[in-house]
Scaffold this motif. Sequence first.
Motif, PDB file in Angstrom:
ATOM      1  N   GLU A 134       0.836  -1.194   0.000  1.00  0.00           N
ATOM      2  CA  GLU A 134       0.000   0.000   0.000  1.00  0.00           C
ATOM      3  C   GLU A 134       0.875   1.250   0.000  1.00  0.00           C
ATOM      4  O   GLU A 134       1.942   1.274   0.596  1.00  0.00           O
ATOM      5  CB  GLU A 134      -0.916   0.008   1.221  1.00  0.00           C
ATOM      6  N   THR A 135       0.400   2.276  -0.708  1.00  0.00           N
ATOM      7  CA  THR A 135       1.149   3.515  -0.817  1.00  0.00           C
ATOM      8  C   THR A 135       0.193   4.696  -0.848  1.00  0.00           C
ATOM      9  O   THR A 135      -0.980   4.545  -1.214  1.00  0.00           O
ATOM     10  CB  THR A 135       2.023   3.522  -2.091  1.00  0.00           C
ATOM     11  N   ASP A 136       0.701   5.874  -0.468  1.00  0.00           N
ATOM     12  CA  ASP A 136      -0.111   7.085  -0.511  1.00  0.00           C
ATOM     13  C   ASP A 136       0.281   7.963  -1.704  1.00  0.00           C
ATOM     14  O   ASP A 136       0.077   9.174  -1.707  1.00  0.00           O
ATOM     15  CB  ASP A 136       0.032   7.876   0.790  1.00  0.00           C
ATOM     16  N   SER A 138      -1.098   8.194  -4.490  1.00  0.00           N
ATOM     17  CA  SER A 138      -2.261   8.696  -5.212  1.00  0.00           C
ATOM     18  C   SER A 138      -3.453   8.774  -4.271  1.00  0.00           C
ATOM     19  O   SER A 138      -3.573   7.971  -3.341  1.00  0.00           O
ATOM     20  CB  SER A 138      -2.595   7.795  -6.398  1.00  0.00           C
ATOM     21  N   SER A 165      -3.135   1.978  -4.032  1.00  0.00           N
ATOM     22  CA  SER A 165      -3.580   3.084  -3.183  1.00  0.00           C
ATOM     23  C   SER A 165      -4.984   2.775  -2.684  1.00  0.00           C
ATOM     24  O   SER A 165      -5.831   2.271  -3.438  1.00  0.00           O
ATOM     25  CB  SER A 165      -3.595   4.399  -3.967  1.00  0.00           C
TER      26      SER A 165
END
Length: 262
Positions: A134-136, A138, A165
């Motif tokens: 998971e990444t922020d 976008s 995201s």
Amino acid sequence: MRLLRLVLLFAAMFGTGYLFAAIRLFPAAEDPTDVDFAVVPDLTGVPLAEAGQRLSALALVPTDQGSLHHDEIPAGAVIAQQPLPGQLARAGDTIVVTTSAGVETRRVPDLAGLASSEAATLLTRLGFEIEIEETDESTIAGAIRTEPAAGASLTLPARVRLFVSLGKPIVSVPDLQGRHVDDLELLLEEVDLRLGAVRYQVEAPEVQGRVIFQSPTPGSALRGEGFVSVIVAGTPPDPATADLTREAVRDTLPATPGNGEG
């Protein structure tokens, strides 16, 4: 004496004829020990052309059954055979061989914009092992990119890291009841929400222009940029274009785009 000679001559002629007929009509059975046998060689890893030459030298007939992917044996070389190495075969017998198609490769697809579940399913179907991170990067929920990047050609088995995201963070819906309709947009912007449908209840006894109902209810969890709809007491500034209702305030409002968490 003469009679005896005639009898012996007749017997000799009969015996010779019988022997000749027996040989012609009932030939001797073939001796199985006279058949030539050869030990089937181990052809694993041998190029197909060379394997055919080795078998032909033993009076055996090679037949190519097709090819399969193999991680170690180079393309075009034998990976399997029937009969197996070390077994006996007679001259003229067929030896079936399967060759290597080499290592199996796949290209990493471009998954940007797909739903996270769809992107993960596609990678799995292509034979990749996947690792989801998971990444922020976008504010829009879904697949963002992969490592290795889209278009890379990988030898299976291979692992691909999928960056996804979850979209805007979850926020708590503020309490808008009693607030004036002119203040709603600013109040919602402070918590990254938007004003949805605004309806007016012209027969409501409450103060003109104040919120008497909202959906979702105060304290509900809503993803950022979601919509909050309200019912306002009184008559709207522009009755010709306003959404009016003479119904009593209900527990829920019609669904408004953005109220879900998807």
